[in-house]
Design an enzyme around this catalytic site. Structure first.
Site, PDB file in Angstrom:
ATOM      1  N   TYR A   4     -32.282  20.152 -96.108  1.00 14.73           N
ATOM      2  CA  TYR A   4     -33.276  21.076 -96.635  1.00 14.73           C
ATOM      3  C   TYR A   4     -34.557  20.917 -95.843  1.00 14.73           C
ATOM      4  O   TYR A   4     -34.871  19.818 -95.373  1.00 14.73           O
ATOM      5  CB  TYR A   4     -33.560  20.773 -98.119  1.00 14.73           C
TER       6      TYR A   4
ATOM      7  N   ASP B  78     -38.292  31.130 -90.783  1.00 13.15           N
ATOM      8  CA  ASP B  78     -36.939  30.721 -91.142  1.00 13.15           C
ATOM      9  C   ASP B  78     -35.876  31.269 -90.200  1.00 13.15           C
ATOM     10  O   ASP B  78     -36.161  32.045 -89.285  1.00 13.15           O
ATOM     11  CB  ASP B  78     -36.636  31.145 -92.579  1.00 13.15           C
TER      12      ASP B  78
END
Length: 492
Positions: A181, A291
């Protein structure tokens, strides 16, 4: 041969001539990203990079080098798993999932060596002073600013740890999870943990909140490359990523007890960040973050990770990656997932011949599936089956084609799929969970998906017209021209 740690991996890449050392000072504030991004978009994914003199976001010189794009080619991804090509791993997994208990005593005895091989994979605890704990920093001495954690993109909310294995345990079953993550650095001893609600780490956090207990967490940076990769793999919650890594590398992963908790961490890691999350605390704003969609994911509320201890090698290498407009390093990690997990999909759904997830589809936006069709409606059955498979449930567009379509050829897929569909008849829409990062979804985490049946249509599916043959030159003519070609002056 298994590579035991990050520096062995870097050495093996160097031996291949695939490593470039950047000796000039380069800032981790976007400059590392710009250099790495240009390399990743070059032919074959570009070289692995080792920045030997990175400068910190504060402007000072880092004591620790930065490694990036180590997994950024198919050859290096294979090297990370100790094989010449990914097909060797695929073959081992195919053998494993095909295991069936044979009849008779002799058959069962013959199976024992294969079962014994599986028994070699669980991780092993080691004692004494391990490499990842050569230096131990605790309490008030903890300062994340000493590490060259990059700011990747101009609108990022801060520095981000992007390639760490986040280690947690289920408070009920005790089953470990290692997830990958993104983690934002908030201060000298605080991080924001971006685990999406679908992830196993988030499930552990919710379970701890129900019990009203503080949650121990560790982040491992570096270690053996198979373990780094395994943290990104979409494994079922009950399968230990370190066990999977042991299978991939053919040797157990060596673990050591963390200094400040009962978690186990990779003994060969470069850096381990230990601490806790208190589910009773208020959430904090995390983000924005550039991202893998190629767009910024916006601010969201996530838990605070309080750092109580940092352990590391005497001379750690800081491992990182960037995500952003494709292709990036993560494409090759995703491609390995695609190849390695194909035998498991085939075991559950034998009609599947091959799958492909093009880089431009950023994993969850597009999957192309070739099937060997044997009954009407089978393409739609496969759509629904894949939408029920773990993280494949996030697939936004699913295109099902016939077995003779090369799913790795985007040109062939587009040509044959568009020629095979009647949009009103062959497109199926459904609602369901979508990736948290999907900014186009009507609401976060919920949206629509599209399945396209691009297989040949049968009379039993209500198609009454004849289906034409594909144009292919006859073999005799091709052979004759092959023999003449060299004399025609037309090149190869």
């Amino acid at each position: 041969m298994a590579l035991d740690n990050l520096r062995a991996f870097i050495g093996a890449i160097d031996d291949l001539g695939d490593l470039v050392r950047v000796e000039r000072p380069v800032s981790v504030d976007k400059e590392v990203t710009e250099i790495a991004d240009r390399c990743m978009k070059s032919a074959g994914g570009g070289p692995a990079l080792l920045f030997t003199q990175p400068t910190l976001t504060s402007g000072g010189r880092s004591r620790y080098p930065v490694a990036i794009n180590l997994f950024g080619s198919e050859r290096r991804m294979s090297l990370a798993l100790g094989v010449d090509c990914l097909d060797h791993v695929v073959a081992r997994i195919s053998e494993l999932v095909a295991l069936k208990v044979p009849e008779g005593l002799l058959g069962k005895l013959a199976m024992l060596p294969r079962l014994a091989e599986v028994a070699k994979f669980p991780p092993r605890m080691v004692g004494g002073r391990v490499a990842c704990q050569e230096t131990v920093v605790q309490g008030a001495d903890v300062d994340l600013a000493q590490f060259p954690v990059p700011i990747c993109w101009p609108e990022d909310g801060g520095p981000y740890i992007t390639l760490g294995g986040v280690i947690t345990k289920d408070p009920v079953s005790g089953v470990r999870n290692v997830g990958m993550y993104r983690v934002q650095v908030l201060g000298k001893n605080e991080l924001a943990m971006h685990w999406q609600r679908h992830k196993v780490g988030a499930a552990h956090w919710r379970a701890m909140a129900e019990r009203g207990e503080t949650m121990p967490v560790a982040i491992a940076l570096g270690g053996d490359p198979a373990s780094i990769y395994a943290a990104s793999a979409p494994l079922p919650p009950t399968i230990d990523e370190f066990l999977f890594a042991g299978f991939l590398r053919g040797e157990p992963v060596r673990l050591a007890k963390a200094v400040t908790s009962d978690l186990e961490v990779p003994a060969e890691a470069e850096i381990v960040i230990e601490g806790y999350i208190d589910p009773r605390e208020d959430l904090v704003l995390e983000g924005p973050f550039g991202d893998h969609t190629g767009f910024y994911s916006l601010e969201g509320e996530y838990p605070v990770f309080h750092v109580t201890c940092i352990t590391h090698r005497r001379d750690p290498i800081y491992l990182t990656t960037i995500v952003g407009p494709p292709p990036q390093e993560d494409f090759f990690m995703g491609h390995a997932i695609e190849r390695i997990f194909l035998p498991v999909m085939k075991m559950q759904y034998p009609e599947i011949v091959d799958i492909a997830m093009p880089a431009e589809g950023i994993f969850h936006n597009l999957m192309i599936v070739a099937i060997r069709k044997s009954y009407p409606g089978q393409a739609r059955k496969i759509m629904n089956a894949i939408w029920s498979l773990g993280q494949a449930m996030f697939t936004k567009v699913l295109v099902v084609v016939d077995h003779d379509v090369n799913v790795k050829s985007f040109r062939e897929v587009v040509w044959k799929a568009l020629c095979a569909i009647d949009p009103e008849r062959d497109v199926q829409m459904m609602l369901g969970p979508v990736d948290t990062l999907d900014h186009a979804a009507r609401i976060q985490d919920v949206g629509s998906k599209m399945g396209i049946d691009a297989t040949r249509k049968w009379a039993s599916e209500g198609f009454t017209r004849p289906w034409p043959d594909e144009i292919v030159m006859d073999r005799t003519t091709k052979a004759k021209i092959d023999a003449l070609w060299g004399s025609l002056g037309l090149g190869r």
